[in-house]
Structures are given as structure tokens and as C-alpha cells.
Design a protein around this motif. Structure first.
Motif, PDB file in Angstrom:
ATOM      1  N   ALA A   1      24.416 -64.423   3.733  1.00 47.31           N
ATOM      2  CA  ALA A   1      23.416 -63.443   4.179  1.00 47.31           C
ATOM      3  C   ALA A   1      23.483 -62.202   3.289  1.00 47.31           C
ATOM      4  N   ASP A   2      24.702 -61.711   3.037  1.00 45.31           N
ATOM      5  CA  ASP A   2      24.838 -60.517   2.198  1.00 45.31           C
ATOM      6  C   ASP A   2      24.457 -60.797   0.749  1.00 45.31           C
ATOM      7  N   ARG A   3      24.719 -62.030   0.291  1.00 39.70           N
ATOM      8  CA  ARG A   3      24.291 -62.365  -1.068  1.00 39.70           C
ATOM      9  C   ARG A   3      22.775 -62.260  -1.174  1.00 39.70           C
TER      10      ARG A   3
ATOM     11  N   HIS B   1      30.185 -55.336   1.356  1.00 40.91           N
ATOM     12  CA  HIS B   1      31.498 -55.592   1.948  1.00 40.91           C
ATOM     13  C   HIS B   1      31.890 -57.066   1.967  1.00 40.91           C
ATOM     14  N   ASP B   2      30.973 -57.951   2.373  1.00 38.93           N
ATOM     15  CA  ASP B   2      31.307 -59.370   2.509  1.00 38.93           C
ATOM     16  C   ASP B   2      30.860 -60.219   1.323  1.00 38.93           C
ATOM     17  N   LEU B   3      30.553 -59.554   0.222  1.00 39.01           N
ATOM     18  CA  LEU B   3      30.255 -60.291  -1.014  1.00 39.01           C
ATOM     19  C   LEU B   3      31.572 -60.749  -1.637  1.00 39.01           C
TER      20      LEU B   3
ATOM     21  N   GLY C   1      26.941 -49.908   1.371  1.00 38.43           N
ATOM     22  CA  GLY C   1      28.203 -50.629   1.305  1.00 38.43           C
ATOM     23  C   GLY C   1      28.316 -51.788   2.293  1.00 38.43           C
ATOM     24  N   SER C   2      27.585 -51.718   3.399  1.00 41.86           N
ATOM     25  CA  SER C   2      27.681 -52.798   4.388  1.00 41.86           C
ATOM     26  C   SER C   2      27.142 -54.119   3.844  1.00 41.86           C
ATOM     27  N   PHE C   3      26.270 -54.062   2.821  1.00 42.08           N
ATOM     28  CA  PHE C   3      25.767 -55.298   2.216  1.00 42.08           C
ATOM     29  C   PHE C   3      26.688 -55.799   1.110  1.00 42.08           C
TER      30      PHE C   3
HETATM   31 CA    CA Z   1      27.942 -57.098   5.795  1.00 45.35          CA
END
Ligand code: CA
Ligand code: C2E
Ligand code: CA
Ligand code: CA
Length: 279
Positions: A214-216, A207-209, A203-205
Motif C-alpha cells: 500500500a505504501d509503495r 515508514h513501511d517502505l 513520513g507515514s508513507f
Molecule cells: Ca504507513
């Protein structure tokens, strides 16, 4: 100064005492929780991107402590891992999740997969295979519907053993998911050694999508990796329509998160399934 030191020592030992007392009390009530039937399972859906249908559930453990609120796993699983109680608790989880799955199917719901979480100590314990086989045999659940979720970290504790346990699970038809994927910093080359069916993007990857580039990149890379290895890719912790949209456009197979459904008791989960069927 001497006086102060003494007071400090006294203070700390009081602190320690109450701390360990709390721990002791928690441990004692944890020991009794199984026989007192204080555990329960919440269920959270996994939704298929292509159809929007619920295709499976994940069982998440809760403890209705007699004096405290409903306790979440992080409040007692570390202790249960330490003192080994996770093994009998885990046995109860596996059995109860299988039983629920069979009950839903007998009630006429479509065949859904059921995922259970297995932590490191439980995964390395000799009784895991026996417990899983026992639960399948007693409940009559089809092994193909059962999925075991294991974190990347737990798989790496004793890799040869992990591979062997996973192969045995695979042999009886049980599916394997690697949980919290991307947080374990393991060499990607080692991933191929494991018989896997599913990768769950942590989920941490998610969260900021879609805002964070970076997460993308990370989410895209994990989805591609899963695709290359022929695995089903699930994104967890999905909380918004924008995230669903991004993940759909980037060919993620399944989504799980509060945006679809929060984890809920069996009776509420059944309503979610029924509603999803006719929507
Ligand atoms: Ca993140
Ligand atoms: P997990 O397997 O990664 O489960 C996902 C966690 O994220 C769950 O927390 C779930 O309630 C929460 N979650 C689901 N959707 C969202 C969302 O959209 N946003 C956010 N922020 N969170 C979301 P929970 O239920 O507190 O469980 C925490 C962890 O405890 C689980 O993480 C799993 O590692 C462990 N656990 C849960 N049940 C069991 C069990 O029966 N046995 C063992 N050994 N571990 C368990
Ligand atoms: Ca999980
Ligand atoms: Ca996870």
C-alpha cells in the motif's frame, strides 16, 4: 451516592485546576521565552538523491525551557497557535534561519537552501510577508535559497487567500513546499491552483517502505504526481538504506530523515555539511 458525587466533583475540579494551572504556567513561560532567548533552531539536512550531497537544511524549532527538558514543537506550538504567540515566535524563526544560512555561506560553505515551517495561523497572519521580506533584507540572504514549508491543511483553510500569499512569496523569489503531503485528503485538482516548487511526502508513507505494498503504491503515486506537475519531490522520515534505495529507484529527488542526519544544533550541522562535502 450524593457523597460520591461530591467527591467526584471535587476530584475533577482539582484535576481541572491543576491542568489549567499547568497550561497557565506554560503560557506565561512561553510569553517570556522569546525575550529570555530560550528558543533555538535545530537543522536537518535534505540530501540530493543523484549526488548524495546535502543541498539544503530545514530549521526545526526547539525550546530550552528553564525547568523542563528541551521541548519539542508538539509540546508548545499548538498553544502558541491558539494564543497567537506563534506570530512573533515564527518571526524569530524566519530571521534566525536566514541569519544562519548567511553565516554558513560567509564561512565558505556552498549555497544551501533553508526551509522554515509556517503553521496555519502564521500563514494567515498579515505580518507573514512583511516578516519574510524583513528577514531577507536584514540578513542579506538570497530569496531563492529560502523555502517556506506549509502543510496541505494550512493551505486549505482559506484557499483564495493562500493562493494570493503564495503568489506574493513567489514574486520575491521565495520557494514553496507543501508539507506532510498525502495526509490532507484534498482534491488533487486543487493542487494545481497553488504556485508550488516542492512536494514533501509525509513520513507515514515512507515508514513501511519497501515492505508495504500500500505504501509503495502511495509513494509511487505521489512521486509521479510531483513529476507531472514539474515539482521537486522530497521524502521525509527516511530511516533505512532500503528506503533510500527504493526511493532512488523510483526517482524521488531528495531524501530527509534520521538515516541521513537527525536534526541537530547549528554547530553540529556544520560538521555534517563539511563531512558530506569531502565524502
Ligand atoms: Ca504507513
Ligand atoms: P515537520 O515539518 O513534518 O518536520 C519533520 C519532523 O519529523 C521533525 O519533528 C523531525 O525532527 C522529525 N523527523 C526527521 N527525520 C525523521 C525520521 O527519520 N523519522 C522520524 N520518525 N521523524 C523524523 P519535530 O522537529 O519534532 O517537529 C515537528 C513538527 O513541528 C514539524 O513537522 C513542523 O510541523 C512543526 N515545526 C517545527 N519547527 C517549527 C517552526 O519553527 N514553526 C512552526 N510553525 N512549526 C514548526
Ligand atoms: Ca517541515
Ligand atoms: Ca512534514
Amino acid at each position: 451516592a450524593k457523597e460520591e458525587g461530591k467527591n467526584n466533583a471535587q476530584f475533577y475540579s482539582e484535576e481541572l485546576k491543576s491542568g489549567s494551572l499547568e497550561r497557565l504556567t506554560l503560557e506565561q513561560s512561553l510569553r517570556r521565552a522569546l525575550e529570555r532567548k530560550e528558543f533555538l533552531l535545530y537543522y536537518q539536512s535534505k540530501v540530493d538523491m543523484a549526488t548524495g550531497r546535502i543541498i539544503g537544511m530545514e530549521a526545526l524549532l526547539r525550546w530550552q525551557h528553564p525547568e523542563l527538558d528541551l521541548l519539542l514543537p508538539h509540546q508548545f506550538i499548538p498553544l502558541a497557535e491558539e494564543n497567537g504567540l506563534i506570530v512573533p515566535i515564527g518571526r524569530w524563526v524566519i530571521y534566525t534561519a536566514c541569519q544562519q544560512n548567511v553565516a554558513w555561506q560567509q564561512a565558505g560553505l556552498p549555497a544551501l537552501s533553508m526551509a522554515v515551517n509556517v503553521s496555519a495561523r502564521q500563514f494567515l497572519d498579515d505580518s507573514l510577508l512583511r516578516d519574510i521580506k524583513g528577514a531577507l533584507a536584514t540578513t542579506g540572504m538570497s530569496p531563492q535559497l529560502l523555502e517556506v514549508e506549509i502543510t496541505e491543511g494550512a493551505m486549505m483553510v482559506d484557499m483564495p487567500r493562500a493562493v494570493s500569499v503564495l503568489q506574493q512569496l513567489r514574486k520575491i523569489g521565495v520557494r514553496i513546499a507543501i508539507d506532510d503531503f498525502g495526509t490532507g485528503f484534498s482534491a488533487l485538482s486543487r493542487l494545481q491552483a497553488f504556485p508550488l516548487d516542492t512536494i514533501k511526502i509525509d513520513g507515514s508513507f515512507i515508514h513501511d517502505l519497501p515492505g508495504s505494498s500500500a505504501d509503495r503504491s502511495l509513494a509511487d503515486a505521489i512521486i509521479d504526481l510531483g513529476r507531472c506537475l514539474g515539482l521537486t519531490v522530497v521524502a521525509e522520515g527516511v530511516e533505512s538504506a532500503e528506503q533510500v534505495d527504493y526511493l532512488r529507484r523510483h526517482s524521488c529527488d531528495q531524501v530527509q530523515g534520521y538515516y541521513m542526519h537527525e536534526p541537530q544544533p547549528a554547530c553540529d550541522a556544520v560538521h555534517a555539511i563539511q563531512k558530506n562535502l569531502i565524502s
